[in-house]
Write a protein that holds these residues in place. Structure first.
Motif, mmCIF file in Angstrom:
data_model
loop_
_atom_site.group_PDB
_atom_site.id
_atom_site.type_symbol
_atom_site.label_atom_id
_atom_site.label_comp_id
_atom_site.label_asym_id
_atom_site.label_seq_id
_atom_site.Cartn_x
_atom_site.Cartn_y
_atom_site.Cartn_z
ATOM 1 N N ALA A 76 10.297 46.582 12.594
ATOM 2 C CA ALA A 76 11.525 46.800 11.823
ATOM 3 C C ALA A 76 11.857 45.586 10.972
ATOM 4 N N ALA A 77 11.687 44.395 11.540
ATOM 5 C CA ALA A 77 11.963 43.171 10.778
ATOM 6 C C ALA A 77 11.001 43.043 9.607
ATOM 7 N N TYR A 78 9.771 43.439 9.820
ATOM 8 C CA TYR A 78 8.764 43.341 8.752
ATOM 9 C C TYR A 78 9.075 44.335 7.638
ATOM 10 N N TRP A 79 9.313 45.582 8.008
ATOM 11 C CA TRP A 79 9.548 46.611 6.990
ATOM 12 C C TRP A 79 10.897 46.447 6.299
ATOM 13 N N ALA A 80 11.817 45.688 6.909
ATOM 14 C CA ALA A 80 13.104 45.457 6.264
ATOM 15 C C ALA A 80 12.947 44.709 4.947
ATOM 16 N N GLU A 122 -0.983 48.517 6.691
ATOM 17 C CA GLU A 122 -2.099 48.893 5.828
ATOM 18 C C GLU A 122 -2.687 50.236 6.247
ATOM 19 N N TRP A 123 -2.792 50.472 7.551
ATOM 20 C CA TRP A 123 -3.321 51.745 8.036
ATOM 21 C C TRP A 123 -2.423 52.899 7.617
ATOM 22 N N SER A 128 6.272 36.205 7.811
ATOM 23 C CA SER A 128 5.051 36.010 8.600
ATOM 24 C C SER A 128 5.404 35.193 9.836
ATOM 25 N N SER A 129 5.034 35.715 11.010
ATOM 26 C CA SER A 129 5.359 35.029 12.264
ATOM 27 C C SER A 129 4.300 35.368 13.299
ATOM 28 N N GLN A 130 4.235 34.558 14.346
ATOM 29 C CA GLN A 130 3.280 34.835 15.415
ATOM 30 C C GLN A 130 3.614 36.136 16.131
ATOM 31 N N ALA A 131 4.901 36.438 16.292
ATOM 32 C CA ALA A 131 5.293 37.699 16.922
ATOM 33 C C ALA A 131 4.809 38.890 16.108
ATOM 34 N N GLY A 132 4.915 38.785 14.778
ATOM 35 C CA GLY A 132 4.418 39.856 13.925
ATOM 36 C C GLY A 132 2.918 39.995 13.993
ATOM 37 N N ARG A 133 2.217 38.852 14.047
ATOM 38 C CA ARG A 133 0.757 38.918 14.157
ATOM 39 C C ARG A 133 0.334 39.547 15.479
ATOM 40 N N ASP A 134 1.031 39.177 16.566
ATOM 41 C CA ASP A 134 0.699 39.762 17.860
ATOM 42 C C ASP A 134 0.928 41.271 17.871
ATOM 43 N N ALA A 135 1.935 41.719 17.132
ATOM 44 C CA ALA A 135 2.237 43.152 17.058
ATOM 45 C C ALA A 135 1.394 43.877 16.019
ATOM 46 N N MET A 136 0.562 43.133 15.290
ATOM 47 C CA MET A 136 -0.310 43.693 14.250
ATOM 48 C C MET A 136 0.480 44.471 13.188
ATOM 49 N N VAL A 137 1.597 43.879 12.749
ATOM 50 C CA VAL A 137 2.417 44.565 11.751
ATOM 51 C C VAL A 137 1.662 44.714 10.433
ATOM 52 N N ASP A 138 0.842 43.721 10.070
ATOM 53 C CA ASP A 138 0.062 43.819 8.834
ATOM 54 C C ASP A 138 -0.902 44.994 8.895
#
Length: 910
Positions: free
Chosen positions: A436-440, A306-307, A292-302
């Motif tokens: 990519a970092a999130y899905w890794a 889910e979508w 969990s990171s601010q960069a991930g939140r800005d990119a809406m990885v969550d």
């Protein structure tokens, strides 16, 4: 659906929205084009973050404060301490020492309060009507400036915490969560028991509970770890002054730092747990601790993940598993673990054949994520998601309520102030490296597996909820080679919607069909709702059982359509009513006519396979078999309906379905419309021609009606059995009681509303806070099928239902002197606050539509609510005192639910 919907065209560079220095103001907050509120951010000199929200349309004002402290900060020897501290904070302060004064003041102002404790955040809020906001805010602020935490109440209030624990003892989610925690690092805060009970909240050898309580506040509650939201009709300048005047005195002197959490998982530990459930429940959950990171939140990885998992996709994971006959449904969720980690969970509800396909389901899930890494890491797929998200967020003229204000307070603690509305709703752009970092992290060695079922083998027992479980190694599996593709746009999606408003109310009556066209109550409103009621009015003893089964089969048959509607941000559903069926679609924009026509197709023709019919029957039987393990609020409502002749008993439905012949079911569906009445209600900026087109879709069904039903959808107000006692499973007893006026005129209903508003706070304080009779204690104005009354509900682990009934009767009589002591000024304030609360309840389009639809259902005029408000205004103090005393003197009707344990205790007392 998110409340702050913003077009991507409004997105501005984050560098333009950096926070100002301490004490300065910042108003560069990204908001939606139709958001009716004005916002301002400031930070007080003591470090407290403040968001101000001004909306002149609001009839109530709200305050919510979140503290960055929760059950992760509980001492090891006292799990639940943060939760108990949350309970205690409202029980008196140095300036307002009376423990009951805060809630009573709010009730007098037509308000209420609540609080909740989570992992590393505790939220408090209140709302109030009229002119009571500033004095209520002073009381609220002093809870954080100088809480009293009196020792005698600390030891009393722990019984309320224990009652809450007891009430949710059989809750499947809590039992699962407590067992799942055994898979995590013992040093991580997630391992802690969050609720607390009498066993955990007691004096230890070297530390008293009261000392631990005072230490907790001094250690973790300080202004720089707090975020505050003030929302109301006041100007931003007035709200700013109140924030500074009331909250600047909160000290910034926490004695302990917040400790960083260790890695969630340990290496070389079992990653699977099997849980034996109390009810028939076959589920498989795959969970992954994610970065969990601010960069991930800005990119809406969550949100993007889910979508990709949940959105309708004929070539996706969910549809593939359904085609194999392994799962009924798939859902994805993301929950907080710590500041650097979150938990992605994918839950599969399994079929009977699917319960033995764990390895194949795991293999298919990883194959789907492999496809995402190859195909969804491209801007075109993300652009589709962003377009849907932007269109969804672009039309949200909703006024905030309590839930939204509480959420804003929590978000302000977590996100940059400039993004407090838009974070998670707007992307800063396609960021393949963040994705990519999130899905890794979605890899086999980072996967947790939870299986749930009644027949699973177990070796251990979790000590809190006594749940049987077994830890195990994940069975071997091999990555599947499957042809998955990402989702595409829904056929019901409409990027823009015509705002041509029907000029006047439309009402047309045909044989067996009433059509209502209701224009929106305010301009520039795109909210649309289309509802079809089918009232069958069958007198058959098996109607409830077969009607509920038809609902479930229709849901399964229409599942692809419902999911495509959801993908277009349209809420669509079919639900059984006590007299028939309701079909509804609603949202801000959509291809309404096509969706409505497709849903009606399911009513005209059954297309489920024999196997699918068998599965729905089994699921419905399982649900009925689990009724006695439902919460007592749910059980008592259904049983009261049966007592009134409005519903069958679940046990009766169970007998019907166990002996069901499909030929009998087919007959039921085939003749459903023979003696029916249909009502079509279309609300919103829908042109007359579209209303006519929707009506034409219904005419095919209308032709099946042989004779229009004339039975009322209302309850007749009669009590076949005024007071009924039933024995129930479990250790808690409960009562659901009713005081019903002798008539249902507007004056009678006005009396009920005013009296309910007046007594709810003292009832709660006396029976819950003072006498600790239970955790769930409430009284107030209620209605059931068009009949208004005073309703009481108490669930108790310490008193029998008979004792609760007697105590409520005594409370009613003891309350009469309070009625007689009411002054004209207090009565005028009571009326004004109630009227504000009623008006606040229909500020938003969805609430207005639901109100008008209710009036149509019960044969009222569309201005019925305005007539009720006029009756409240015109009610005199003398009449209120006389009639309210007479109502409180009436015998209580209703339902007594006695547990065997409570009954035995009552007999011993006697």
């Amino acid at each position: 659906m998110p409340k702050w919907l913003v077009s991507l065209t409004l997105l501005i560079p984050l560098s333009a929205c950096q926070l100002s220095p301490q004490g300065a103001r910042n108003t560069d907050i990204v908001k939606g084009q139709q958001d009716p509120a004005s916002y301002q951010y400031l930070q007080l000199d003591n470090g407290l973050k403040v968001l101000l929200l001004s909306d002149t349309a609001l009839a109530k004002a709200y305050a919510s404060l979140t503290v960055k402290a929760g059950y992760y900060q509980d001492p090891e020897q006292m799990p639940g301490l943060a939760h108990l501290y949350e309970h205690m904070l409202s029980k008196g302060s140095q300036k307002y020492p009376d423990a009951a004064e805060y809630k009573q003041f709010l009730a007098d102002q037509g308000g209420r309060s609540n609080a909740s404790t989570s992992a590393q955040a505790t939220n408090y809020y209140f709302e109030t009507a009229g002119d009571g906001f500033e004095p209520a805010l002073d009381r609220f602020a002093w809870q954080f400036i100088g809480p009293l935490l009196p020792a005698e109440l600390v030891y009393k209030e722990r019984h309320a915490v224990n009652a809450e624990f007891s009430m949710k003892f059989q809750d499947a989610f809590r039992r699962k969560r407590e067992v799942m925690r055994t898979l995590f690092n013992p040093e991580h805060g997630y391992r802690k028991f969050s609720t607390g009970n009498l066993d955990t909240l007691q004096d230890s050898e070297n530390l008293t509970l009261h000392k631990a309580m005072t230490d907790f506040g001094q250690d973790y509650y300080c202004s720089s770890r707090m975020s505050l939201v003030l929302a109301g009709p006041q100007s931003l300048a007035a709200l700013e002054q109140q924030a500074k005047d009331k909250f600047s005195a909160i000290a910034d002197n926490c004695r302990k730092a917040l400790v960083s959490q260790p890695a969630p998982l340990l290496a070389d530990e079992p990653r699977q747990v099997d849980i034996k459930t109390l009810r028939k429940r076959q589920r498989l959950t795959l969970s992954f601790p994610m970065p969990s990171s601010q960069a991930g939140r800005d990119a809406m990885v969550d949100e993007y993940t889910e979508w990709l998992l949940e959105s309708f996709n004929p070539n996706g994971l969910k549809n593939y598993l359904r085609e194999q006959g392994w799962v009924q449904s798939l859902s994805a969720s993301i929950s907080y673990l710590d500041d650097k980690h979150e938990l992605l969970s994918i839950e599969f509800v399994l079929t009977n054949s699917g319960k033995d396909q764990q390895s194949a389901i795991i293999a298919a899930t990883h194959a789907y994520f492999q496809m995402l890494r190859e195909q969804a890491l491209n801007p075109s797929v993300f652009k589709l998601f962003a377009r849907l998200s932007a269109t969804r967020f672009d039309n949200s003229p909703e006024h905030v309520g309590a839930d939204e204000v509480r959420q804003l307070s929590r978000r302000l603690l977590e996100y940059p102030a400039s993004q407090v509305l838009s974070q998670g709703y707007l992307s800063s752009g396609f960021n393949p490296s963040a994705l990519a970092a999130y899905w890794a992290a979605i890899k086999p060695e980072n996967m947790l597996v939870v299986r749930e079922g009644r027949k699973l083998s177990t070796q251990s027992r979790e000590p809190i909820y006594q749940t049987e479980y077994q830890r195990a190694l994940i069975p071997d599996w091999t990555l599947a080679e499957l042809d998955f593709v990402p989702p595409s746009v829904s056929p019901y999606f409409a990027e823009t919607e015509s705002r041509t408003v029907a000029k006047a109310l439309q009402h047309q009556s045909l044989v067996g069909l009433d059509v209502w066209g209701l224009p929106p109550r305010r301009s520039a409103d795109s909210y649309t709702a289309i509802t079809l009621y089918i009232d069958s009015h069958s007198n058959g003893a098996d109607f409830d059982a077969l009607n509920a089964l038809w609902e479930k089969r229709l849901e399964q048959q229409l599942e692809p359509i419902l999911e495509q509607a959801s993908a277009a941000d349209i809420q669509a559903g079919i639900s059984a009513t006590s007299t028939g069926m309701r079909l509804q679609i609603k949202g801000q924009s959509g291809n309404w006519s096509a969706l409505f026509s497709d849903l009606l197709g399911g009513l005209e023709k059954q297309t489920l396979s024999d196997e699918a019919k068998k599965q729905t029957l089994v699921r419905r039987i399982n649900a009925l078999e689990g009724f006695e393990r439902e919460r007592l609020t749910v059980q008592s409502s259904r049983l009261l309906d049966h007592q009134l002749g409005l519903a069958s008993l679940p046990s009766e439905d169970l007998l019907t379905l166990r002996d069901l012949q499909e030929s009998d079911y087919n007959q039921f569906v085939e003749h459903y419309l023979d003696n029916a009445r249909m009502t079509l209600v279309v609300y919103g900026p829908v042109p007359s021609a579209t209303v006519d087109a929707l009506s034409q879709h219904v005419l095919a069904l209308q032709r099946s009606i042989q004779e229009q039903a004339n039975a009322s959808t209302m309850w007749d107000g009669k009590w076949p059995t005024p007071l009924q006692t039933r024995m129930i499973e479990g250790s808690d007893s409960a009562v659901r009681l009713v005081l019903q006026p002798k008539a249902q005129t507007l004056d009678d209903i006005a009396l009920v509303e005013l009296l309910g508003s007046m007594l709810k706070a003292p009832f709660f304080h006396q029976l819950r806070t003072q006498e600790q009779l239970g955790y769930t204690v409430r009284a107030g104005a209620e209605q059931r099928r068009g009949i208004h009354y005073l309703g009481y509900f108490v669930q108790s682990p310490v008193a029998s239902a008979t004792q609760l009934h007697g105590r409520i009767a005594r409370f009613n009589q003891d309350f009469v002197p309070s009625l007689q002591a009411l002054t004209q000024m207090e009565f005028d304030a009571l009326k004004a606050n109630l009227l504000d609360a009623l008006r606040q309840g229909r500020l938003n389009s969805a609430d207005m539509e639901a109100e008008l639809r209710t009036h149509i259902r019960y044969g009222r005029t569309l201005d019925w609510q305005e007539q009720l408000e006029l009756a409240i205004q015109n009610l005199s103090l003398e009449t209120f005192q006389r009639e309210a005393a007479s109502l409180l003197a009436l015998p209580l009707n209703g339902l007594l639910l006695d547990a065997a344990k409570a009954e035995a205790s009552s007999a011993q007392d006697a």
